[in-house]
Design a protein around this motif. Sequence first.
Motif, PDB file in Angstrom:
ATOM      1  N   VAL A 358       0.813  -1.216   0.000  1.00  0.00           N
ATOM      2  CA  VAL A 358       0.000   0.000   0.000  1.00  0.00           C
ATOM      3  C   VAL A 358       0.850   1.272   0.000  1.00  0.00           C
ATOM      4  CG1 VAL A 358      -2.030  -1.067   1.040  1.00  0.00           C
ATOM      5  CG2 VAL A 358      -0.269  -0.098   2.522  1.00  0.00           C
ATOM      6  N   ASP A 360       2.877   4.280  -2.223  1.00  0.00           N
ATOM      7  CA  ASP A 360       2.418   5.031  -3.391  1.00  0.00           C
ATOM      8  C   ASP A 360       2.670   4.277  -4.691  1.00  0.00           C
ATOM      9  OD1 ASP A 360       1.531   7.048  -1.766  1.00  0.00           O
ATOM     10  OD2 ASP A 360       3.318   8.313  -2.018  1.00  0.00           O
ATOM     11  N   LEU A 363       0.124   1.378  -4.918  1.00  0.00           N
ATOM     12  CA  LEU A 363      -1.225   1.874  -5.163  1.00  0.00           C
ATOM     13  C   LEU A 363      -1.375   2.363  -6.597  1.00  0.00           C
ATOM     14  CD1 LEU A 363      -1.850   3.775  -1.804  1.00  0.00           C
ATOM     15  CD2 LEU A 363      -2.957   1.663  -2.558  1.00  0.00           C
ATOM     16  N   GLN A 428      -9.343   0.916  -4.199  1.00  0.00           N
ATOM     17  CA  GLN A 428      -8.256   1.880  -4.033  1.00  0.00           C
ATOM     18  C   GLN A 428      -8.466   2.702  -2.761  1.00  0.00           C
ATOM     19  OE1 GLN A 428      -5.890   1.768  -6.321  1.00  0.00           O
ATOM     20  NE2 GLN A 428      -4.611   3.550  -5.952  1.00  0.00           N
ATOM     21  N   SER A 429      -9.688   3.127  -2.518  1.00  0.00           N
ATOM     22  CA  SER A 429      -9.992   3.903  -1.310  1.00  0.00           C
ATOM     23  C   SER A 429      -9.801   3.060  -0.057  1.00  0.00           C
ATOM     24  CB  SER A 429     -11.436   4.422  -1.373  1.00  0.00           C
ATOM     25  OG  SER A 429     -11.606   5.312  -2.442  1.00  0.00           O
ATOM     26  N   THR A 432      -6.140   2.825   0.676  1.00  0.00           N
ATOM     27  CA  THR A 432      -5.578   4.123   1.052  1.00  0.00           C
ATOM     28  C   THR A 432      -6.089   4.587   2.414  1.00  0.00           C
ATOM     29  OG1 THR A 432      -5.425   4.735  -1.284  1.00  0.00           O
ATOM     30  CG2 THR A 432      -5.292   6.509   0.327  1.00  0.00           C
ATOM     31  N   ARG A 436      -3.442   2.132   4.576  1.00  0.00           N
ATOM     32  CA  ARG A 436      -2.321   3.066   4.600  1.00  0.00           C
ATOM     33  C   ARG A 436      -2.480   4.145   5.670  1.00  0.00           C
ATOM     34  NH1 ARG A 436      -1.209   7.130  -0.277  1.00  0.00           N
ATOM     35  NH2 ARG A 436      -2.728   8.321   0.961  1.00  0.00           N
ATOM     36  N   ASP A 437      -3.664   4.790   5.708  1.00  0.00           N
ATOM     37  CA  ASP A 437      -3.841   5.965   6.566  1.00  0.00           C
ATOM     38  C   ASP A 437      -4.562   5.676   7.878  1.00  0.00           C
ATOM     39  OD1 ASP A 437      -2.608   7.323   4.511  1.00  0.00           O
ATOM     40  OD2 ASP A 437      -4.481   8.041   3.613  1.00  0.00           O
TER      41      ASP A 437
END
Length: 580
Positions: A358, A360, A363, A428-429, A432, A436-437
């Motif tokens: 995950v 950049d 992704l 993808q969301s 991310t 990831r976040d």
Amino acid sequence: MPDTTQPTLPSLADMQHWTWVLGRAQQMMLEAGIDAAQAAPKITTPAIPAMTIDPAQMMQASADFWTDTMKLWQRFLDPATAEPFNETPEQARDKRFKAPEWREQPVFDFLRQSYLTIADHLLKNVEQMDGLDAGQREKLRFATRGFVDAMSPSNFAATNPQAIAKAIETRGESLLKGLQNMLADIQRGQLTHTDTEAFEVGRNIATTPGKVVHRTRLYELIHYAPTTERVLATPLVIFPPWINRFYILDLTPEKSFIGWAVAQGLSVFVVSWKSADATLADVKWDDYVAAQIDAIDTIRDLLDVPSVHTIGYCVAGTTLAATLAVLAARGEAEKAASATFFTAQVDFSGAGELQHFVDDEQLGFIKSLATDGYLDGRYMAATFNLLRGRDLIWNYVSNNYLLGQDYTPFDLLHWNGDVTNLPASWHQSYLTDLYRDNRLVVPGSLSVLGVPLDLTTVKTPTYVQAGREDHIAPAESVWKVTHHFAGPVKFVLAGSGHIAGVVNPPAAGKYQYWTNDAAAESLTEFVSGAKETKGSWWPDWIEWVRALGDDTVKAKGARLPGKGKLAAIVDAPGDYVRAR
């Protein structure tokens, strides 16, 4: 007396036969069209981070490697006086080298020892790299382990004693069969793990009787037929992950959690998600949460009940957490009588090896794979295979490509290869925002259906199951659920991993589980005071469900699939599970 010091020349018939084997191999490759590989899903391994090496550490590592290499050659040239090869317990159990030739024949023993020595030094060198943070070091470990597993001598025909012996024994037929297996996998763009003709949904897997009673563009709702005269008043709805087919919980009858739950006197409903196509390109997380709420409301209305028990498996469990937060914010928390999470994560701060995919670069690469708004499910299958490459990739390369063995029928591996496509923008969301976040556990950071999510508002009674050896949703990560909900939470640690830890019927008598009624701040503290119980955790779960309310009703009327206000659309397992 014949001269036995000279090698025996092959006969003309032998030469003709092996010429035919090589010619047939070339013909197979031409017929298959190697360029078909271009259509297969592409995946990349995580990028190796930049690093520096301390010169002193490098010199010491080189000296250690040189010393071990000299010992290796001494054992090969003069085994009687050499220091023995000290295997670790893990190396001694290594299934790749279980054939006796790896230890009894000097050349193959040398190959095995040299490979293990080099692999050990490569992995040790990862720990000696400077300039890496914890995440970078773990990414490098992952990439190095993948490389080490790929380079095993067991993966190559010329260095695998079993493959050589099999080729001689079958006069090359095993090589042709293996090549045929490999070319078939190239054409389908997916590694085969089991006999593809052995199982069929509705015939010998996913056979629990029931009806599809509700259908949307995103899911079918299956209502299963009761097998008891009375059933619990509060029904159960199961949300399986949409990255796989729902029938992981309804394999063969003896393994079926769905069939077992029906036999316990539950009115069972299951959501069967549609595999994404171009018509679902606009789907996002809000749609999956809305679908879960729709299923809950549909069942409540059908059976005229105030609430339902809910189960969320893996990513559908993550979504169930969001669903509960939305219901709480709307003042509708009572619609869920309970929530059970099978190996599901809400806090992704320690989400395991999938986090390597995950960054950049990864992704961006995943985004490039989307076609018509959806992601080919073979990509996700390949990614999960990489997490256990030794077992799920190279084991099959050795057995089915090099040895030319037939595939063994195995219902679980059939399900594993029955991939589903994913809505690209939502996937993808998901990677991310969550992996990831880690935004789900930050109150108000994410909104779904116009509602800011706050897990700390969830007071629904909750049962959380984690797998001790889970490599997809690590137990430490699943444990974090207990820190975010405000209601009563029961945590259960089950033996085995992401699948076998869940699909563990009581009749099998396998594994174990741990419970602990005392308060614990960490998984380590939980385990230190936990009680171990042999066998399946399923009976513990149904006891927990009944403790929340054991009122029963007769299994008649709307409790029979298709007999209430919702007519049967089609027999279980439905149509969506068959869509590709």
